[in-house]
Motif scaffolding. Structure first.
Motif, PDB file in Angstrom:
ATOM      1  N   THR A 124      70.618  50.363 122.393  1.00 52.95           N
ATOM      2  CA  THR A 124      72.023  50.622 122.709  1.00 52.95           C
ATOM      3  C   THR A 124      72.715  51.312 121.549  1.00 52.95           C
ATOM      4  O   THR A 124      73.522  52.226 121.748  1.00 52.95           O
ATOM      5  N   LEU A 125      72.404  50.903 120.328  1.00 54.36           N
ATOM      6  CA  LEU A 125      72.951  51.582 119.153  1.00 54.36           C
ATOM      7  C   LEU A 125      72.501  53.037 119.121  1.00 54.36           C
ATOM      8  O   LEU A 125      73.300  53.943 118.855  1.00 54.36           O
ATOM      9  N   ALA A 126      71.215  53.269 119.390  1.00 51.47           N
ATOM     10  CA  ALA A 126      70.693  54.636 119.397  1.00 51.47           C
ATOM     11  C   ALA A 126      71.399  55.482 120.459  1.00 51.47           C
ATOM     12  O   ALA A 126      71.724  56.659 120.229  1.00 51.47           O
ATOM     13  N   HIS A 127      71.651  54.895 121.618  1.00 50.31           N
ATOM     14  CA  HIS A 127      72.355  55.603 122.687  1.00 50.31           C
ATOM     15  C   HIS A 127      73.772  55.966 122.257  1.00 50.31           C
ATOM     16  O   HIS A 127      74.240  57.094 122.495  1.00 50.31           O
ATOM     17  N   PHE A 128      74.462  55.018 121.625  1.00 51.79           N
ATOM     18  CA  PHE A 128      75.830  55.281 121.197  1.00 51.79           C
ATOM     19  C   PHE A 128      75.883  56.414 120.178  1.00 51.79           C
ATOM     20  O   PHE A 128      76.780  57.265 120.236  1.00 51.79           O
ATOM     21  N   ARG A 129      74.928  56.437 119.273  1.00 53.60           N
ATOM     22  CA  ARG A 129      74.933  57.483 118.252  1.00 53.60           C
ATOM     23  C   ARG A 129      74.777  58.865 118.885  1.00 53.60           C
ATOM     24  O   ARG A 129      75.390  59.834 118.431  1.00 53.60           O
ATOM     25  N   ARG A 130      73.975  58.966 119.928  1.00 52.75           N
ATOM     26  CA  ARG A 130      73.845  60.244 120.629  1.00 52.75           C
ATOM     27  C   ARG A 130      75.102  60.550 121.445  1.00 52.75           C
ATOM     28  O   ARG A 130      75.558  61.700 121.499  1.00 52.75           O
ATOM     29  N   TRP A 131      75.629  59.524 122.075  1.00 49.58           N
ATOM     30  CA  TRP A 131      76.819  59.680 122.913  1.00 49.58           C
ATOM     31  C   TRP A 131      77.982  60.262 122.119  1.00 49.58           C
ATOM     32  O   TRP A 131      78.657  61.196 122.564  1.00 49.58           O
ATOM     33  N   GLN A 132      78.259  59.731 120.944  1.00 48.05           N
ATOM     34  CA  GLN A 132      79.417  60.171 120.168  1.00 48.05           C
ATOM     35  C   GLN A 132      79.268  61.590 119.630  1.00 48.05           C
ATOM     36  O   GLN A 132      80.241  62.198 119.195  1.00 48.05           O
ATOM     37  N   LEU A 133      78.043  62.134 119.687  1.00 47.44           N
ATOM     38  CA  LEU A 133      77.799  63.487 119.191  1.00 47.44           C
ATOM     39  C   LEU A 133      77.916  64.533 120.291  1.00 47.44           C
ATOM     40  O   LEU A 133      77.697  65.718 120.057  1.00 47.44           O
ATOM     41  N   GLY A 134      78.285  64.098 121.509  1.00 48.63           N
ATOM     42  CA  GLY A 134      78.311  65.012 122.633  1.00 48.63           C
ATOM     43  C   GLY A 134      79.281  66.174 122.489  1.00 48.63           C
ATOM     44  O   GLY A 134      79.102  67.206 123.142  1.00 48.63           O
ATOM     45  N   GLU A 136      79.855  67.855 119.680  1.00 44.62           N
ATOM     46  CA  GLU A 136      79.521  68.728 118.554  1.00 44.62           C
ATOM     47  C   GLU A 136      78.830  70.004 119.046  1.00 44.62           C
ATOM     48  O   GLU A 136      78.198  70.019 120.102  1.00 44.62           O
ATOM     49  N   PRO A 137      78.934  71.097 118.294  1.00 38.05           N
ATOM     50  CA  PRO A 137      78.346  72.363 118.745  1.00 38.05           C
ATOM     51  C   PRO A 137      76.827  72.321 118.881  1.00 38.05           C
ATOM     52  O   PRO A 137      76.263  73.049 119.683  1.00 38.05           O
ATOM     53  N   ASP A 138      76.162  71.481 118.109  1.00 38.20           N
ATOM     54  CA  ASP A 138      74.708  71.322 118.190  1.00 38.20           C
ATOM     55  C   ASP A 138      74.397  69.828 118.144  1.00 38.20           C
ATOM     56  O   ASP A 138      74.060  69.282 117.097  1.00 38.20           O
ATOM     57  N   PRO A 139      74.512  69.133 119.279  1.00 36.77           N
ATOM     58  CA  PRO A 139      74.340  67.677 119.275  1.00 36.77           C
ATOM     59  C   PRO A 139      72.988  67.226 118.737  1.00 36.77           C
ATOM     60  O   PRO A 139      72.918  66.229 118.016  1.00 36.77           O
ATOM     61  N   ARG A 140      71.923  67.905 119.080  1.00 31.68           N
ATOM     62  CA  ARG A 140      70.598  67.493 118.607  1.00 31.68           C
ATOM     63  C   ARG A 140      70.480  67.655 117.098  1.00 31.68           C
ATOM     64  O   ARG A 140      69.955  66.777 116.409  1.00 31.68           O
ATOM     65  N   GLY A 141      70.976  68.770 116.586  1.00 38.11           N
ATOM     66  CA  GLY A 141      70.944  68.972 115.138  1.00 38.11           C
ATOM     67  C   GLY A 141      71.818  67.968 114.418  1.00 38.11           C
ATOM     68  O   GLY A 141      71.456  67.455 113.356  1.00 38.11           O
ATOM     69  N   ALA A 142      72.979  67.674 115.005  1.00 35.54           N
ATOM     70  CA  ALA A 142      73.874  66.683 114.405  1.00 35.54           C
ATOM     71  C   ALA A 142      73.228  65.301 114.402  1.00 35.54           C
ATOM     72  O   ALA A 142      73.389  64.536 113.443  1.00 35.54           O
ATOM     73  N   HIS A 143      72.477  64.991 115.465  1.00 32.17           N
ATOM     74  CA  HIS A 143      71.807  63.693 115.518  1.00 32.17           C
ATOM     75  C   HIS A 143      70.726  63.583 114.452  1.00 32.17           C
ATOM     76  O   HIS A 143      70.594  62.542 113.801  1.00 32.17           O
ATOM     77  N   ARG A 144      69.969  64.646 114.244  1.00 36.21           N
ATOM     78  CA  ARG A 144      68.953  64.621 113.175  1.00 36.21           C
ATOM     79  C   ARG A 144      69.626  64.438 111.822  1.00 36.21           C
ATOM     80  O   ARG A 144      69.114  63.690 110.962  1.00 36.21           O
ATOM     81  N   HIS A 145      70.741  65.104 111.623  1.00 36.88           N
ATOM     82  CA  HIS A 145      71.486  64.975 110.361  1.00 36.88           C
ATOM     83  C   HIS A 145      71.977  63.543 110.186  1.00 36.88           C
ATOM     84  O   HIS A 145      71.857  62.955 109.102  1.00 36.88           O
ATOM     85  N   LEU A 146      72.523  62.980 111.257  1.00 37.77           N
ATOM     86  CA  LEU A 146      73.023  61.605 111.205  1.00 37.77           C
ATOM     87  C   LEU A 146      71.907  60.633 110.853  1.00 37.77           C
ATOM     88  O   LEU A 146      72.078  59.756 109.998  1.00 37.77           O
ATOM     89  N   GLN A 147      70.767  60.773 111.499  1.00 36.77           N
ATOM     90  CA  GLN A 147      69.649  59.865 111.261  1.00 36.77           C
ATOM     91  C   GLN A 147      69.159  59.931 109.818  1.00 36.77           C
ATOM     92  O   GLN A 147      68.670  58.936 109.270  1.00 36.77           O
ATOM     93  N   ALA A 148      69.296  61.092 109.213  1.00 37.55           N
ATOM     94  CA  ALA A 148      68.859  61.246 107.821  1.00 37.55           C
ATOM     95  C   ALA A 148      69.844  60.637 106.835  1.00 37.55           C
ATOM     96  O   ALA A 148      69.490  60.366 105.682  1.00 37.55           O
ATOM     97  N   LEU A 149      71.083  60.391 107.280  1.00 34.73           N
ATOM     98  CA  LEU A 149      72.132  59.933 106.373  1.00 34.73           C
ATOM     99  C   LEU A 149      72.372  58.432 106.417  1.00 34.73           C
ATOM    100  O   LEU A 149      72.747  57.834 105.403  1.00 34.73           O
TER     101      LEU A 149
END
Length: 244
Positions: A124-134, A136-149
């Protein structure tokens, strides 16, 4: 010299603020304290207790700073105005007076999310992190950036407490009675906010959504500096009117 205290949201530690590090002017000092339960800090002994939260945060929320609360962090910062010496100003980033709104995230949607969290917190946490990035201009790239931080090691009890706050906190009155200037800053494409909340913001960042620190860090830092100067001037003007 102006100090900004940057406060994270639900399920996210202070690593989220790292992209802003190279964009602050020299006259700005920044601190990024974690909430209890994040960044290795112990969870609250009394879940959901605002007095306990205020005691835990008193040393890192000084009155001579401007508090910047993102998402749940904005709700908590506003709620703490009644429990701590007031700051020079408060910026609510990506949040309104409450989290739930019929045209944003409904109470029904949050209730369903909480039920899903009870079954599987990690997913559920993983889902929320993707949801909140919807937004952004590049959601997948933003998600990779988020996961690294950010750190995934957050106890379920801390996350559950945060979901309770998202469901229950309404800071309409604390903001109306705020003892300091308050400003709201949002992303134009924030998928978690109702259109009326975005329209009513003091400043709107174009080309981004709920997580501008990941996709538009320079623009976010600039906006925070401008709002900080505006609140400082407003506070000084109010003080002058009182003494005059």
């Amino acid at each position: 010299m102006t100090t900004l205290v940057l406060l994270s949201g639900w399920g996210i530690d202070t690593g989220i603020w790292q992209p802003l590090a190279d964009h602050w002017p020299r006259e700005i000092t920044v601190t990024t304290p974690d909430w209890p339960g994040y960044g290795g800090r112990s969870p609250l002994a009394i879940d959901g207790n605002r007095e306990a939260l205020a005691a835990a945060m008193a040393d890192v929320l000084p009155p001579d700073a401007i508090w910047v609360g993102w998402s749940l962090g904005g709700l908590l910062a506003a709620a703490l105005l009644a429990h701590l010496p007031p700051p020079r100003g408060l910026v609510q980033l990506g949040i309104g007076e409450r989290f739930c709104h019929p045209e944003g995230v409904s109470t029904q949607a949050l209730a369903a999310f909480r039920r899903a969290f009870a079954r599987d917190p990690g997913a559920t946490l993983a889902h929320f992190r993707r949801w909140q990035l919807g937004g952004e201009p590049d959601p997948r790239g933003a998600h990779r950036h988020l996961q690294a931080l950010v750190d995934d090691d957050v106890e379920a009890v801390t996350l559950a407490t945060g979901l309770g706050w998202l469901a229950e906190l309404d800071v309409t009155r604390p903001l109306a009675e705020a003892p300091c200037p308050v400003r709201r800053l949002v992303g134009r494409r924030d998928p978690l906010l109702a259109p009326v909340t975005i329209a009513g913001a003091d400043r709107v960042l174009e080309g981004t959504g709920h997580c501008p620190m990941l996709t538009r860090p320079a623009a976010l830092a600039e906006a925070l500096v401008v709002l900080s100067h505006d609140m400082t001037a407003s506070r000084q003007s109010s003080a002058g009117e009182v003494t005059g």
